[in-house]
Design a protein around this motif. Structure first.
Motif, mmCIF file in Angstrom:
data_model
loop_
_atom_site.group_PDB
_atom_site.id
_atom_site.type_symbol
_atom_site.label_atom_id
_atom_site.label_comp_id
_atom_site.label_asym_id
_atom_site.label_seq_id
_atom_site.Cartn_x
_atom_site.Cartn_y
_atom_site.Cartn_z
ATOM 1 N N TRP A 184 -20.323 -51.744 22.947
ATOM 2 C CA TRP A 184 -20.608 -52.848 23.866
ATOM 3 C C TRP A 184 -20.769 -52.250 25.258
ATOM 4 O O TRP A 184 -19.871 -51.569 25.744
ATOM 5 N N VAL A 185 -21.895 -52.510 25.901
ATOM 6 C CA VAL A 185 -22.094 -52.012 27.266
ATOM 7 C C VAL A 185 -21.583 -53.083 28.214
ATOM 8 O O VAL A 185 -21.910 -54.266 28.069
ATOM 9 N N LEU A 186 -20.750 -52.670 29.181
ATOM 10 C CA LEU A 186 -20.075 -53.668 30.020
ATOM 11 C C LEU A 186 -20.677 -53.797 31.415
ATOM 12 O O LEU A 186 -20.310 -54.688 32.156
ATOM 13 N N GLY A 187 -21.572 -52.905 31.805
ATOM 14 C CA GLY A 187 -22.171 -52.995 33.150
ATOM 15 C C GLY A 187 -21.841 -51.777 33.987
ATOM 16 O O GLY A 187 -21.050 -50.920 33.598
ATOM 17 N N ARG A 188 -22.451 -51.728 35.180
ATOM 18 C CA ARG A 188 -22.338 -50.540 36.030
ATOM 19 C C ARG A 188 -20.917 -50.321 36.526
ATOM 20 O O ARG A 188 -20.195 -51.272 36.807
ATOM 21 N N VAL A 189 -20.566 -49.062 36.665
ATOM 22 C CA VAL A 189 -19.260 -48.735 37.218
ATOM 23 C C VAL A 189 -19.404 -48.082 38.602
ATOM 24 O O VAL A 189 -18.448 -47.599 39.164
ATOM 25 N N ASP A 190 -20.629 -48.070 39.129
ATOM 26 C CA ASP A 190 -20.832 -47.488 40.457
ATOM 27 C C ASP A 190 -21.289 -48.585 41.428
ATOM 28 O O ASP A 190 -21.183 -49.757 41.132
ATOM 29 N N ASP A 191 -21.803 -48.193 42.574
ATOM 30 C CA ASP A 191 -22.185 -49.185 43.571
ATOM 31 C C ASP A 191 -23.615 -49.675 43.370
ATOM 32 O O ASP A 191 -24.351 -49.905 44.326
ATOM 33 N N VAL A 192 -23.999 -49.793 42.125
ATOM 34 C CA VAL A 192 -25.323 -50.314 41.818
ATOM 35 C C VAL A 192 -25.129 -51.722 41.267
ATOM 36 O O VAL A 192 -24.280 -51.950 40.409
ATOM 37 N N MET A 193 -25.899 -52.676 41.808
ATOM 38 C CA MET A 193 -25.798 -54.057 41.317
ATOM 39 C C MET A 193 -26.920 -54.305 40.316
ATOM 40 O O MET A 193 -27.922 -53.598 40.299
ATOM 41 N N ASN A 194 -26.720 -55.322 39.499
ATOM 42 C CA ASN A 194 -27.748 -55.680 38.526
ATOM 43 C C ASN A 194 -28.038 -57.175 38.701
ATOM 44 O O ASN A 194 -27.276 -58.020 38.280
ATOM 45 N N VAL A 195 -29.130 -57.454 39.387
ATOM 46 C CA VAL A 195 -29.487 -58.842 39.685
ATOM 47 C C VAL A 195 -30.727 -59.184 38.869
ATOM 48 O O VAL A 195 -31.781 -58.570 39.075
ATOM 49 N N SER A 196 -30.591 -60.099 37.935
ATOM 50 C CA SER A 196 -31.697 -60.461 37.040
ATOM 51 C C SER A 196 -32.302 -59.227 36.372
ATOM 52 O O SER A 196 -33.512 -59.145 36.198
ATOM 53 N N GLY A 197 -31.446 -58.283 36.018
ATOM 54 C CA GLY A 197 -31.950 -57.083 35.351
ATOM 55 C C GLY A 197 -32.582 -56.079 36.314
ATOM 56 O O GLY A 197 -33.089 -55.057 35.884
ATOM 57 N N HIS A 198 -32.559 -56.359 37.614
ATOM 58 C CA HIS A 198 -33.100 -55.404 38.592
ATOM 59 C C HIS A 198 -31.964 -54.612 39.203
ATOM 60 O O HIS A 198 -30.951 -55.160 39.616
ATOM 61 N N ARG A 199 -32.192 -53.329 39.297
ATOM 62 C CA ARG A 199 -31.176 -52.448 39.858
ATOM 63 C C ARG A 199 -31.321 -52.394 41.361
ATOM 64 O O ARG A 199 -32.364 -52.018 41.869
ATOM 65 N N ILE A 200 -30.255 -52.729 42.063
ATOM 66 C CA ILE A 200 -30.299 -52.724 43.527
ATOM 67 C C ILE A 200 -29.018 -52.062 44.010
ATOM 68 O O ILE A 200 -27.931 -52.368 43.503
ATOM 69 N N SER A 201 -29.139 -51.149 44.967
ATOM 70 C CA SER A 201 -27.921 -50.484 45.408
ATOM 71 C C SER A 201 -27.310 -51.241 46.576
ATOM 72 O O SER A 201 -28.015 -51.787 47.429
ATOM 73 N N THR A 202 -25.975 -51.256 46.604
ATOM 74 C CA THR A 202 -25.285 -51.929 47.703
ATOM 75 C C THR A 202 -25.677 -51.255 49.024
ATOM 76 O O THR A 202 -25.876 -51.927 50.027
ATOM 77 N N ALA A 203 -25.833 -49.931 48.989
ATOM 78 C CA ALA A 203 -26.124 -49.188 50.223
ATOM 79 C C ALA A 203 -27.484 -49.574 50.811
ATOM 80 O O ALA A 203 -27.641 -49.662 52.029
ATOM 81 N N GLU A 204 -28.459 -49.826 49.936
ATOM 82 C CA GLU A 204 -29.780 -50.214 50.428
ATOM 83 C C GLU A 204 -29.724 -51.548 51.180
ATOM 84 O O GLU A 204 -30.340 -51.709 52.231
#
Ligand code: PRX
Length: 650
Positions: free
Chosen positions: A514-534
């Motif tokens: 089971w994949v639970l989601g990112r463990v780093d500072d990357v967000m997943n919004v509607s399947g799009h990867r967006i970094s918090t830093a950006e």
């Protein structure tokens, strides 16, 4: 704790009929396990090689892999020419549906002619193998033609999602030092044309001037600014070029494309993919995971070519397998919420591949919408981009899949190039929400911080997903930044030599993943990867913002929503909602509307550790309305009092 007995019982095996006819059976796992390299060589031989390879994997220079290194092939030849030469020129490659309701059927013979014209014209422009070409286009057939023309000539394409801002485009064009940008005059969005070429012009002002030409496809007929000598119309150039062109072979490791994706810093990473191994794995996975049958299935992947899903499962995977596929330009609710199901009915779509966020949106719109259509042609359903919650999984199967279509929940990344972990539809008894098992030929582990395997069924353990063997479509690096490649993916488990995926995972009592989601500072919004830093750097770019902290908070529809906390500069006037609206607009402008924060909160301070690190975990607690976790490491625990006081007003 998850009830693992329930996990076990709540599984959906394929019907005997489906299993008997499926491309992939149980024996595929056995063959791969018996000899992994021989297995991949066998998969690679599904392609046409101008010069056959004798070597399979070179891993001496790890983590820089070479697959099939002494073989030569042409990626576009494999996706188009060979099907025409095999007598399938009249088969439809693309049923294209435009947003305003126009449509075109493009056969393989027609696609070949278009790709050859584009290849001839790009050659006339002086482009040579290895040069980079940026493609900034909506979902029009010319976008796919452009990608294939680049592949045919050994040019490295860098597709930039047409929803990205001029400054995001500029950053990508400069990083790749692209010589050409291919775009359209505009794009259709909800019944209206929106400018696109204009954004290219804006991006190129202040860029590093690597771009010599801008090639423009006319789509919406809106007026465009024009720079004589630099700008060229597609219909006056490509369309006039010869349709004869002979594809030349390239090394298996010749670069195919760069695709930028968000990392944990503000600067996107140019993920590099090469030719032979990449095409092998996208072709193999498309064939087996979707149980695709050339000449019979009608396949539809709803992604945009601006993302890796579009590269691998609209362009290279399906076309290499001689798919007939739907390509749709617009959004799912224009002109109304029936659009996808009308398209499924119109073309008899049999394989449908989308993202959980869209499934949840369909659920919200109500089942009477899909129920009004004949969806009986659908026989396989796919999911990608984020974990799919069991409720959405069941709804998807019942309402869209007539309670019988297998669902393949496919885990992979821009970096992996192709699907890595997924059920096989004719083999696996899939569980709602689980990616289940690494595909034949792929090896993955779930381990703790030290690299010890986590125990089965230990759902609360901190499990990290790692890939412990190289795979053919793995990224070959980050464009121009080998150090970042090593440190991002290979440092965490350097001793073991494993690839760190950045995702949390667990294994249930049956050993299913089971994949639970990112463990780093990357967000997943509607399947799009967006970094918090950006997003933080876009906010801080506004003159009123002194400091910003961004977190991804869970969201019922989009998986995660972006929540920002900002401190204003001394002189800034807090104009309340006006300022917040302005800041949201600033992020849309700087990055893309997909990165627009769901909420922005103006706060007097941010919670920091003694070493000055923002405690995002605590901000996530606040954003999700939870009791605060451990605050003992904060410099000033009172900061939360201040945030809470603000929150009372949210
Ligand atoms: O967190 C995982 C999530 O999407 C990330 C990769 O994003 P990107 O490179 O943009 O590629 C998306 C399309 C392949 C992963 O690190 N992800 C992707 N697929 C799944 C998933 N999370 C859970 N289940 C999936 N099936």
């Amino acid at each position: 704790m998850t009830d693992n007995t329930a996990d076990h019982l709540d599984a959906y095996p394929p019907t005997a009929e489906f299993a008997a006819a499926a491309n992939a059976g149980e024996s595929l796992y056995d063959r791969a396990a018996a000899d992994r390299e021989a297995f991949w060589a066998e998969q690679a031989r599904r392609l046409h090689w101008h010069q056959p390879f004798t070597r399979v994997l070179d891993w001496d220079d790890a983590p820089f892999a070479q697959w099939f290194a002494d073989g030569k092939l042409n990626v576009a030849y494999n996706c188009v020419d060979r099907h025409v030469l095999d007598g399938h020129g009249e088969q439809v490659a693309i049923h294209w549906e435009g947003e305003p309701g126009d449509s075109r059927d493009i056969t393989y013979a027609h696609l070949l002619a278009e790709v050859c014209r584009a290849a001839n014209y790009l050659t006339e422009l002086g482009l040579k193998a290895g040069d980079r070409v940026a493609i900034y286009m909506p979902m029009v057939p010319e976008a796919i033609v452009s990608m294939l023309a680049c592949a045919r000539l050994g040019l490295t394409h860098s597709v930039v999602f047409a929803g990205f801002s001029p400054s995001a485009l500029r950053q990508r064009v400069d990083d790749a030092q692209a010589r050409l940008v291919i775009t359209t005059d505009g794009q259709w969005r909800r019944g209206k044309p929106a400018p696109l070429k204009e954004a290219v012009d804006e991006a190129l002002v202040g860029s590093e001037h690597s771009v010599e030409h801008v090639l423009v496809v006319r789509r919406t007929e809106i007026e465009v600014p024009w720079t004589d000598g630099r700008d060229l119309w597609w219909h006056e150039t490509v369309a006039e070029a010869s349709a004869d062109h002979e594809a030349q072979p390239f090394d298996a490791e010749h670069p195919l494309y760069i695709l930028y994706t968000s990392g944990t810093t503000g600067k996107p990473k140019g993920i590099l993919h090469t030719s032979g191994g990449y095409l092998t794995q996208v072709s193999y996975t498309h064939h087996n995971v979707f149980d695709h049958r050339a000449g019979q299935d009608v396949y539809w992947c709803t992604a945009d070519i601006g993302w890796v899903t579009g590269h691998s499962y609209i362009v290279y995977g399906p076309l290499s397998n001689r798919a007939t596929q739907v390509v749709y330009e617009g959004t799912p609710n224009s002109p109304d919420e029936h659009r996808h199901w009308q398209i499924v009915e119109k073309y008899g779509v049999s394989i449908y591949y989308t993202a959980p966020t869209l499934v949840r949106t369909f659920m919200k719109w109500g089942r009477e919408i899909p129920d009004a259509h004949d969806l009986s042609s659908i026989r396989v359903l796919g999911s990608v981009g984020e974990p799919i919650n069991p409720e959405a999984w069941r709804w998807y199967r019942e309402v869209i899949g007539s309670n019988s279509a297998p669902i393949v929940d496919t885990w992979w990344q821009t970096e992996t190039g192709a699907i890595m972990i997924s059920p096989l539809p004719g083999v696996t008894a899939a569980k709602p929400g689980a990616a289940m098992t690494p595909l034949p030929g792929i090896s993955a582990k779930v381990v703790d911080e030290e690299g010890n395997p986590v125990h089965l069924g230990e759902t609360e353990a901190n499990g990290y997903l790692v890939l412990d063997q190289p795979w053919p479509s793995m990224l070959r690096g980050i464009w121009g930044d080998p150090d970042r490649y090593r440190s991002t993916y290979w440092e965490r488990y350097a001793e073991q030599g494993w690839y760190f995926a950045g995702d949390g995972a667990k294994l249930d009592a049956d050993g299913d993943l089971w994949v639970l989601g990112r463990v780093d500072d990357v967000m997943n919004v509607s399947g799009h990867r967006i970094s918090t830093a950006e997003v933080e750097s876009a906010l801080v770019g506004h003159h009123s913002v002194a400091e910003a902290a961004v977190v991804g908070a869970s969201d019922d529809t989009t998986g995660q929503g972006i929540v920002a906390f900002v401190i204003l500069t001394a002189g800034a006037a807090d104009t309340g909602q006006d300022l917040i609206a302005e800041l949201k607009a600033e992020v849309s402008r700087e990055i893309s509307p997909i990165a627009r924060p769901r909420e922005i909160h103006i706060v007097p301070e941010l919670p920091k550790t003694r070493s000055g690190k923002i405690m995002r975990r605590l901000l996530r607690d606040v954003a999700e309305g939870r009791e605060l976790g451990d605050t003992s490491t904060l410099v000033d625990p009172n900061v939360f009092e201040a945030i809470r006081t603000q929150k009372a007003n949210w």
